[in-house]
Enzyme design. Structure first.
Site, PDB file in Angstrom:
ATOM      1  N   SER A   7       0.804  -1.214   0.000  1.00  0.00           N
ATOM      2  CA  SER A   7       0.000   0.000   0.000  1.00  0.00           C
ATOM      3  C   SER A   7       0.838   1.265   0.000  1.00  0.00           C
ATOM      4  CB  SER A   7      -0.949  -0.001   1.199  1.00  0.00           C
ATOM      5  OG  SER A   7      -0.227   0.091   2.397  1.00  0.00           O
ATOM      6  N   LYS A  17       0.858   4.023   6.962  1.00  0.00           N
ATOM      7  CA  LYS A  17       0.150   4.885   6.000  1.00  0.00           C
ATOM      8  C   LYS A  17       0.589   6.329   6.183  1.00  0.00           C
ATOM      9  CE  LYS A  17      -2.820   1.790   4.302  1.00  0.00           C
ATOM     10  NZ  LYS A  17      -1.969   0.681   4.781  1.00  0.00           N
TER      11      LYS A  17
END
Lengths: 224, 224
Positions: free
Chosen positions: A146, A183
């Site tokens: 990601s 993230k």
DNA sequence: TGCTATACCAGACAAATGTCTGGTATCATC
DNA sequence: GATGATACCAGACATTTGTCTGGTATAGCA
């Protein structure tokens, strides 16, 4: 008497010898230097060392065995310490994960984190515990793709500084439900968004109180 | 007499203390450990240290001041050493660049590079020179965006193992003309191709004898 | 010539540090 | 209770190691 050498040359070699030994983690004694260079008098070495100290190229601890070091705080030798490499991080229990880590990673102090400098003298107190308190560091292996857009690939190791909040734009480690994830943090209109850096993934907008920020990523490593 | 501690616990803390001090580059004396833990007898520390040695967690040099060291790299706690961070690499003169480096980076031994362990005992001889001989490590700062596709961004630091050749697919540091560059090495029909990992860049097909492979990238680091 | 700085030597002293011998106390196990 | 293992203490000794005092020799310079 050994042949004379040009001024400064022997001293320069002595400096390198000492520096190399220090980088190896085992400071030399004056007599070890003496032997290495074949001097027949200790004083010869001490005169050179004394000058190296006054020139600022070396530092010393008076009277201590193997007391020569590279001057502290120089880029030559930033403080190095070990941070635990966590296996898995289960819900909230960072303490347990740190106690039961996979190993340790050597991390060097960098310019901005001067606060947590640990000088040799202060040492660790006897009953010092690793705690994930504010500012403590730990390492974590990255899973998933990601964050490839930010140059963070699967299996990379991230070094994290524990902190409960972070700024918008920081790359953070957050705990969502039972899983730790890396993230980019975005804060818009007081709302937290965990933004992947990969178009194939969608941003995560966690429900309030279901998301804990464990810390901020300060370093990324990849072993090939 | 100090309160009794559970078996092994104090020893474990002593180990960490010694290990941290070793990583800081300044091995402790038994009396320094004694003071740090508040023992009233040196022998207490020595008993613990002796056991740590028999357990293989520490190594020692008998009779020498500050003679305790970490045993050579176990997988749990890999050997840590310092590699020079090179500023610029000028044509071919890697030796000079290493002598005149910006600083040192702590690198941990990883599984495959068992060959080039440098033990403290071997030490450096008096007139020992750092040489970028086969297997030596150095670090380099990456310039440019040509490898972003491989997760290597500008200003990343790469750790390089010196070697004159590499396999197709390896990420290498090559010297083309006067400049050191990081690229993926491709070998096709006996021809060397330096392949960027970014569509905006073209592969480099160097003329014979204008390209030297300095080494293979074994680790990548990014500081945020 | 004298002066100063540097490189080096000889031998000793003193402090730091590793090592030893012999002890007490607590805990677990038989 | 006896036994062994562990954690710890007290004090001394011996080696390593830092430090010192005083010296020789060479080079450069006013």
């Amino acid at each position: 008497m050994s042949p004379r050498t040009p001024p400064g040359k022997t001293r320069d070699q002595i400096f390198r010898f000492v520096r190399d030994r220090l980088l190896d983690g085992f400071p030399p004694t004056v007599r070890e230097i003496q032997d290495a260079f074949g001097f027949r008098a200790v004083q010869t070495v001490q005169a050179h060392l004394e000058r190296l100290v006054t020139e600022g190229r070396l530092a010393k601890q008076k009277g201590k065995a193997r007391g020569y070091t590279l001057p502290t705080g120089t880029p030559e030798r930033p403080a190095t310490f070990f941070v635990p490499l966590l296996g898995r991080v289960q819900a909230g229990d960072l303490n347990a994960a740190i106690e039961d880590c996979e190993g340790y990673v050597a991390v060097q102090q960098r310019g901005t984190e001067l606060s947590r400098t640990r000088l040799p003298q202060e040492g660790s107190s006897a009953h010092h515990h690793h705690s994930p308190s504010q500012g403590a560091l730990f390492a974590l292996r990255v899973r998933g793709e990601s964050m490839t857009g930010a140059g963070i690939l699967p299996d990379d190791t991230v070094i994290v500084r524990s902190q409960p909040t972070a700024d918008s734009g920081d790359i953070v480690v957050a705990l969502i439900g039972d899983e730790a994830t890396v993230k980019t943090l975005r804060i818009q209109r007081n709302q937290i968004i965990l933004q992947p850096e990969n178009p194939a993934f969608d941003p995560i907008i966690p429900e309030p109180d279901t998301c804990t920020i464990l810390g901020k990523v300060i370093e990324i490593r990849r072993y090939l």
